[in-house]
Design a protein around this motif. Structure first.
Motif, PDB file in Angstrom:
ATOM      1  N   GLN A  27       0.965  -1.114  -0.037  1.00 40.69           N
ATOM      2  CA  GLN A  27      -0.078   0.009  -0.161  1.00 40.69           C
ATOM      3  C   GLN A  27       0.860   1.178   0.033  1.00 40.69           C
ATOM      4  N   GLN A  29       0.780   5.556  -0.608  1.00 43.72           N
ATOM      5  CA  GLN A  29      -0.324   6.772  -0.778  1.00 43.72           C
ATOM      6  C   GLN A  29       0.246   8.400  -0.360  1.00 43.72           C
ATOM      7  N   CYS A  30       0.253   9.135  -0.935  1.00 48.03           N
ATOM      8  CA  CYS A  30       0.336  10.503  -0.867  1.00 48.03           C
ATOM      9  C   CYS A  30      -1.055  11.174  -0.368  1.00 48.03           C
ATOM     10  N   GLU A  31      -1.156  11.761   0.725  1.00 46.45           N
ATOM     11  CA  GLU A  31      -2.435  12.502   1.124  1.00 46.45           C
ATOM     12  C   GLU A  31      -2.907  13.495   0.128  1.00 46.45           C
ATOM     13  N   ASP A  32      -4.002  13.892   0.043  1.00 47.02           N
ATOM     14  CA  ASP A  32      -4.763  14.780  -1.084  1.00 47.02           C
ATOM     15  C   ASP A  32      -4.025  16.300  -0.936  1.00 47.02           C
ATOM     16  N   ARG A  76       7.191   6.200   6.399  1.00 41.64           N
ATOM     17  CA  ARG A  76       6.177   7.456   6.326  1.00 41.64           C
ATOM     18  C   ARG A  76       6.727   8.565   6.419  1.00 41.64           C
ATOM     19  N   ALA A  90       2.579  10.870   3.466  1.00 40.14           N
ATOM     20  CA  ALA A  90       2.807   9.766   2.636  1.00 40.14           C
ATOM     21  C   ALA A  90       3.258   8.462   3.163  1.00 40.14           C
ATOM     22  N   LEU A 138       6.523   7.740  -6.825  1.00 40.12           N
ATOM     23  CA  LEU A 138       5.433   8.702  -6.125  1.00 40.12           C
ATOM     24  C   LEU A 138       6.221   9.873  -5.966  1.00 40.12           C
TER      25      LEU A 138
END
Length: 152
Positions: A27, A29-32, A76, A90, A138
């Motif tokens: 998993q 992800q970068c936050e919005d 992170r 992220a 990313l």
């Protein structure tokens, strides 16, 4: 000076042969509200995660014994700003499986000691490569993890 190897760990080393290391899940992800291309990267804190989750013994082909050891790793990036309270901006996480052929059936405590002491050394190079590639994809700051050295 090399650390002394316990009898249990030595028994595991003698009876377990690495067969495979592979990715079970991931998993990232970068936050919005976070754009790594326009953020002052010096303002981010980087934290690492590493845990051996579990092990299991499987019998395959009615005779061959396998041990699977599940290792979770992660990185992170957090804001260092006190006003944001260290929000996670992220993250990249991955679950790897290290799979070993077992010459003779070992007690669970022997497997557990091996899982905690040795399995991560086999997974580590795969995690280093995976993290580096994911950071690039990313556009996150490059994280260079140290190599792991084995004493003879």
């Amino acid at each position: 000076m090399a650390a002394k190897v316990s009898k249990k760990l030595q028994q595991a080393i003698e009876n377990l042969k690495i067969q495979d290391v592979y990715l079970k899940s991931t998993q990232a992800q970068c936050e919005d509200d976070f754009d790594p291309k326009s953020t002052e990267l010096d303002e981010l804190l980087v934290q690492q995660m590493h845990t051996v989750r579990k092990s299991e013994v499987l019998k395959v082909n009615d005779a061959e014994l396998l041990v699977r050891i599940y290792v979770r790793l992660g990185t992170r990036w957090l804001s260092s700003s006190e006003s944001e309270g260290g929000n996670i901006k992220a993250f990249i996480e991955a679950d790897f499986i290290a799979e070993y052929q077992m010459a003779e059936l070992l007690e669970q405590d022997v497997i557990d000691e091996f899982a905690l002491q040795n399995a991560s050394f086999h997974v580590w190079p795969y995690w280093r490569e995976f993290l580096s590639a994911q950071c690039e994809r990313l556009r996150l700051p490059r994280v260079v993890l140290p190599t792991v050295q084995f004493s003879k």
